[in-house]
Design a protein around this motif. Structure first.
Motif, PDB file in Angstrom:
ATOM      1  N   HIS A  71       0.833  -1.205   0.000  1.00 32.03           N
ATOM      2  CA  HIS A  71       0.000   0.000   0.000  1.00 32.03           C
ATOM      3  C   HIS A  71       0.865   1.251   0.000  1.00 32.03           C
ATOM      4  CE1 HIS A  71       1.120   0.226   4.257  1.00 32.03           C
ATOM      5  NE2 HIS A  71       0.767   1.499   4.176  1.00 32.03           N
ATOM      6  N   VAL A  72       0.258   2.360  -0.395  1.00 26.77           N
ATOM      7  CA  VAL A  72       0.856   3.682  -0.230  1.00 26.77           C
ATOM      8  C   VAL A  72      -0.254   4.616   0.240  1.00 26.77           C
ATOM      9  CG1 VAL A  72       0.565   4.178  -2.701  1.00 26.77           C
ATOM     10  CG2 VAL A  72       2.071   5.608  -1.305  1.00 26.77           C
ATOM     11  N   THR A  73       0.031   5.327   1.324  1.00 20.57           N
ATOM     12  CA  THR A  73      -0.923   6.276   1.877  1.00 20.57           C
ATOM     13  C   THR A  73      -0.398   7.687   1.677  1.00 20.57           C
ATOM     14  OG1 THR A  73      -1.705   4.710   3.539  1.00 20.57           O
ATOM     15  CG2 THR A  73      -2.138   7.040   3.956  1.00 20.57           C
ATOM     16  N   ALA A  74      -1.218   8.534   1.081  1.00 18.15           N
ATOM     17  CA  ALA A  74      -0.869   9.951   0.897  1.00 18.15           C
ATOM     18  C   ALA A  74      -1.686  10.765   1.890  1.00 18.15           C
ATOM     19  CB  ALA A  74      -1.178  10.386  -0.534  1.00 18.15           C
ATOM     20  N   ALA A  75      -1.003  11.621   2.653  1.00 17.73           N
ATOM     21  CA  ALA A  75      -1.695  12.374   3.692  1.00 17.73           C
ATOM     22  C   ALA A  75      -1.065  13.741   3.897  1.00 17.73           C
ATOM     23  CB  ALA A  75      -1.682  11.593   5.004  1.00 17.73           C
ATOM     24  N   LEU A  76      -1.829  14.616   4.530  1.00 19.55           N
ATOM     25  CA  LEU A  76      -1.334  15.914   4.965  1.00 19.55           C
ATOM     26  C   LEU A  76      -1.348  15.939   6.485  1.00 19.55           C
ATOM     27  CD1 LEU A  76      -3.240  18.234   2.473  1.00 19.55           C
ATOM     28  CD2 LEU A  76      -0.770  17.809   2.514  1.00 19.55           C
ATOM     29  N   VAL A  77      -0.237  16.377   7.072  1.00 21.32           N
ATOM     30  CA  VAL A  77      -0.101  16.421   8.526  1.00 21.32           C
ATOM     31  C   VAL A  77       0.047  17.872   8.960  1.00 21.32           C
ATOM     32  CG1 VAL A  77       1.237  15.679  10.520  1.00 21.32           C
ATOM     33  CG2 VAL A  77       0.980  14.146   8.550  1.00 21.32           C
ATOM     34  N   ALA A  78      -0.778  18.281   9.926  1.00 25.47           N
ATOM     35  CA  ALA A  78      -0.732  19.644  10.445  1.00 25.47           C
ATOM     36  C   ALA A  78       0.108  19.682  11.713  1.00 25.47           C
ATOM     37  CB  ALA A  78      -2.136  20.144  10.743  1.00 25.47           C
ATOM     38  N   PRO A  79       1.275  20.309  11.689  1.00 23.14           N
ATOM     39  CA  PRO A  79       2.113  20.412  12.888  1.00 23.14           C
ATOM     40  C   PRO A  79       1.380  21.147  14.005  1.00 23.14           C
ATOM     41  CG  PRO A  79       3.340  21.033  10.929  1.00 23.14           C
ATOM     42  CD  PRO A  79       1.896  20.966  10.527  1.00 23.14           C
ATOM     43  N   GLY A  80       1.802  20.862  15.227  1.00 25.69           N
ATOM     44  CA  GLY A  80       1.170  21.499  16.383  1.00 25.69           C
ATOM     45  C   GLY A  80       0.091  20.615  16.952  1.00 25.69           C
ATOM     46  N   GLU A  81      -1.045  20.582  16.295  1.00 27.88           N
ATOM     47  CA  GLU A  81      -2.123  19.670  16.709  1.00 27.88           C
ATOM     48  C   GLU A  81      -1.871  18.259  16.192  1.00 27.88           C
ATOM     49  OE1 GLU A  81      -4.592  20.427  18.789  1.00 27.88           O
ATOM     50  OE2 GLU A  81      -3.650  22.405  18.963  1.00 27.88           O
ATOM     51  N   TRP A  82      -1.031  18.140  15.179  1.00 26.21           N
ATOM     52  CA  TRP A  82      -0.656  16.866  14.560  1.00 26.21           C
ATOM     53  C   TRP A  82      -1.870  16.107  14.045  1.00 26.21           C
ATOM     54  CZ3 TRP A  82       4.125  17.011  13.225  1.00 26.21           C
ATOM     55  CH2 TRP A  82       5.036  17.740  14.012  1.00 26.21           C
ATOM     56  N   GLU A  83      -2.769  16.863  13.451  1.00 27.81           N
ATOM     57  CA  GLU A  83      -3.918  16.229  12.811  1.00 27.81           C
ATOM     58  C   GLU A  83      -3.501  15.659  11.453  1.00 27.81           C
ATOM     59  OE1 GLU A  83      -7.035  19.048  12.569  1.00 27.81           O
ATOM     60  OE2 GLU A  83      -7.412  19.090  14.734  1.00 27.81           O
ATOM     61  N   VAL A  84      -4.015  14.489  11.143  1.00 25.68           N
ATOM     62  CA  VAL A  84      -3.680  13.804   9.902  1.00 25.68           C
ATOM     63  C   VAL A  84      -4.908  13.738   9.005  1.00 25.68           C
ATOM     64  CG1 VAL A  84      -2.932  11.630   8.877  1.00 25.68           C
ATOM     65  CG2 VAL A  84      -1.891  12.416  11.019  1.00 25.68           C
ATOM     66  N   SER A  85      -4.747  14.219   7.784  1.00 22.26           N
ATOM     67  CA  SER A  85      -5.816  14.112   6.792  1.00 22.26           C
ATOM     68  C   SER A  85      -5.349  13.167   5.687  1.00 22.26           C
ATOM     69  CB  SER A  85      -6.134  15.486   6.196  1.00 22.26           C
ATOM     70  OG  SER A  85      -6.536  16.393   7.203  1.00 22.26           O
ATOM     71  N   VAL A  86      -5.915  11.973   5.647  1.00 28.34           N
ATOM     72  CA  VAL A  86      -5.549  11.007   4.611  1.00 28.34           C
ATOM     73  C   VAL A  86      -6.243  11.391   3.317  1.00 28.34           C
ATOM     74  CG1 VAL A  86      -5.681   8.610   3.869  1.00 28.34           C
ATOM     75  CG2 VAL A  86      -5.103   9.135   6.244  1.00 28.34           C
ATOM     76  N   VAL A  87      -5.450  11.608   2.286  1.00 33.93           N
ATOM     77  CA  VAL A  87      -5.987  11.999   0.986  1.00 33.93           C
ATOM     78  C   VAL A  87      -6.288  10.769   0.132  1.00 33.93           C
ATOM     79  CG1 VAL A  87      -5.485  13.270  -1.146  1.00 33.93           C
ATOM     80  CG2 VAL A  87      -4.785  14.208   1.073  1.00 33.93           C
ATOM     81  N   GLU A  88      -5.418   9.763   0.238  1.00 34.19           N
ATOM     82  CA  GLU A  88      -5.625   8.534  -0.533  1.00 34.19           C
ATOM     83  C   GLU A  88      -4.869   7.390   0.114  1.00 34.19           C
ATOM     84  OE1 GLU A  88      -5.821   7.728  -5.122  1.00 34.19           O
ATOM     85  OE2 GLU A  88      -3.717   7.703  -4.542  1.00 34.19           O
ATOM     86  N   ARG A  89      -5.472   6.231   0.099  1.00 31.93           N
ATOM     87  CA  ARG A  89      -4.763   5.000   0.483  1.00 31.93           C
ATOM     88  C   ARG A  89      -4.975   4.014  -0.651  1.00 31.93           C
ATOM     89  NH1 ARG A  89      -4.011   0.167   3.321  1.00 31.93           N
ATOM     90  NH2 ARG A  89      -2.543   0.332   5.075  1.00 31.93           N
ATOM     91  N   ALA A  90      -3.905   3.742  -1.388  1.00 33.52           N
ATOM     92  CA  ALA A  90      -4.017   2.939  -2.603  1.00 33.52           C
ATOM     93  C   ALA A  90      -3.200   1.654  -2.480  1.00 33.52           C
ATOM     94  CB  ALA A  90      -3.523   3.741  -3.801  1.00 33.52           C
ATOM     95  N   GLU A  91      -3.620   0.648  -3.218  1.00 34.03           N
ATOM     96  CA  GLU A  91      -2.826  -0.574  -3.292  1.00 34.03           C
ATOM     97  C   GLU A  91      -1.538  -0.297  -4.056  1.00 34.03           C
ATOM     98  OE1 GLU A  91      -5.009  -3.813  -4.894  1.00 34.03           O
ATOM     99  OE2 GLU A  91      -6.474  -3.869  -3.258  1.00 34.03           O
ATOM    100  N   LEU A  92      -0.488  -1.002  -3.686  1.00 36.25           N
ATOM    101  CA  LEU A  92       0.814  -0.822  -4.324  1.00 36.25           C
ATOM    102  C   LEU A  92       1.341  -2.185  -4.756  1.00 36.25           C
ATOM    103  CD1 LEU A  92       3.220   1.113  -4.955  1.00 36.25           C
ATOM    104  CD2 LEU A  92       4.117   0.542  -2.699  1.00 36.25           C
ATOM    105  N   GLU A  93       1.669  -2.301  -6.026  1.00 33.08           N
ATOM    106  CA  GLU A  93       2.272  -3.537  -6.530  1.00 33.08           C
ATOM    107  C   GLU A  93       3.785  -3.367  -6.479  1.00 33.08           C
ATOM    108  OE1 GLU A  93      -0.061  -5.608  -9.848  1.00 33.08           O
ATOM    109  OE2 GLU A  93      -0.532  -3.482 -10.173  1.00 33.08           O
ATOM    110  N   SER A  94       4.353  -3.744  -5.341  1.00 38.17           N
ATOM    111  CA  SER A  94       5.755  -3.420  -5.066  1.00 38.17           C
ATOM    112  C   SER A  94       6.754  -4.310  -5.790  1.00 38.17           C
ATOM    113  CB  SER A  94       6.017  -3.475  -3.561  1.00 38.17           C
ATOM    114  OG  SER A  94       5.801  -4.784  -3.061  1.00 38.17           O
ATOM    115  N   GLN A  95       6.292  -5.396  -6.400  1.00 43.99           N
ATOM    116  CA  GLN A  95       7.222  -6.297  -7.086  1.00 43.99           C
ATOM    117  C   GLN A  95       7.325  -6.015  -8.583  1.00 43.99           C
ATOM    118  OE1 GLN A  95       9.358  -7.521  -5.293  1.00 43.99           O
ATOM    119  NE2 GLN A  95       8.946  -9.635  -4.749  1.00 43.99           N
ATOM    120  N   LEU A  96       6.688  -4.945  -9.032  1.00 38.48           N
ATOM    121  CA  LEU A  96       6.817  -4.573 -10.437  1.00 38.48           C
ATOM    122  C   LEU A  96       8.179  -3.941 -10.704  1.00 38.48           C
ATOM    123  CD1 LEU A  96       3.302  -3.017 -11.178  1.00 38.48           C
ATOM    124  CD2 LEU A  96       4.090  -5.354 -11.629  1.00 38.48           C
TER     125      LEU A  96
END
Length: 277
Positions: free
Chosen positions: A12-37
């Motif tokens: 998998h690969v997860t793309a997110a934005l992290v807000a420093p200070g409060e450290w809130e995480v906003s996940v933008v996408e979590r996609a499958e990853l074919e790592s053996q390609l």
């Protein structure tokens, strides 16, 4: 300012934005990853996830080793993931593909520990340890939130998996695959995963419980000399088998907690590392 982060695993690969200070995480996408390609295909998958994020300031990427985190060169071999990237400069390829100059790589186990120190179970603890257990085992020893990789008080590179236990590579005794193998040997039946073994233990399956207790006792024994040498006052467990912690917390001789969310902590830790770099 939000920090754009990718958290990369073998599937998998997860793309997110992290807000420093409060450290809130906003996940933008979590996609499958074919790592053996092939390397180019892996780069395109990672780049596709990264493009979901605003990249004007750069990008932080948490991923497993073996990887040269300073140069961006991958050294995976026989890992069952990313094997086509051996010797490949992933950092340069992603920089070229995305048109960005600043890429900061961090070991996923270290990112997890830093995230837990920043906003989790070991927040602000002076000397702590993060342990992630999945297909393998990852560790990070922190002093005041900084990773310690050298010296006599930590295993080589700060990585416990490089040590042995009972005369064998550590991960032969302590890993998801070791637990699944031990359960199959004891019962003659294969479990789909550690979660199913833990569920069975909670419903009274004594064999399942014994297998888990044995594995975590092995982990506690392997950790003990390093916990003592480093002066760890609290350990946090993450990864795919941390969900079994309620069954095995008695195995440890110093305070241990289980993470609320391994992936979220790794994202926070990668962002914190990026801001420090």
């Amino acid at each position: 300012m939000h920090v754009p982060v990718l958290e990369v695993g073998g599937s998998h690969v997860t793309a997110a934005l992290v807000a420093p200070g409060e450290w809130e995480v906003s996940v933008v996408e979590r996609a499958e990853l074919e790592s053996q390609l092939a390397a180019e295909a892996v780069v395109e998958q990672l780049a596709a996830a990264a493009r979901k994020l605003p990249l004007a300031t750069g990008l932080a990427i948490a991923l497993p080793g073996p990887f040269d985190f300073a140069t961006g060169v991958a050294w995976y071999r026989g890992q069952g993931k990313f094997d086509q990237l051996y010797g490949f400069n992933l950092g340069q390829a992603l920089s070229d593909e995305l048109g960005i100059e600043r890429l900061v790589f961090v070991n996923d186990a270290e990112a997890f520990a830093v995230g837990e120190w920043t906003a989790g179970e070991v927040r602000g603890v002076e000397r702590c340890l993060g342990v992630t257990i999945g297909t393998g085992i990852g560790t990070a020893f922190l002093a005041d939130g900084r990773v310690v990789r050298e010296g006599d008080t930590v295993p080589p590179g700060g990585e416990l998996y490089k040590t042995t236990y009972a005369g064998k590579p550590l991960e032969d005794s302590i890993s998801a695959r070791a637990i699944l193998r031990a359960y199959a040997e004891a019962t003659g039946a294969e479990a789909p995963g550690v979660k199913e073994i833990a569920d069975a233990a909670r419903t009274g399956d004594t064999t399942a419980r014994t297998v888990l207790l044995t594995a975590f006792t092995n982990l506690a024994d392997a950790l003990r000399p390093w916990v003592d040498a480093f002066g760890v006052t609290k350990t946090v467990l993450g990864g795919s088998i941390s969900g079994a912690f309620d069954l095995v917390d008695s195995c440890f001789h110093t305070p241990v907690a289980a993470t609320k969310d391994t992936e979220k902590s790794a994202l926070i830790g990668a962002a914190a590392h990026y801001l420090r770099s």
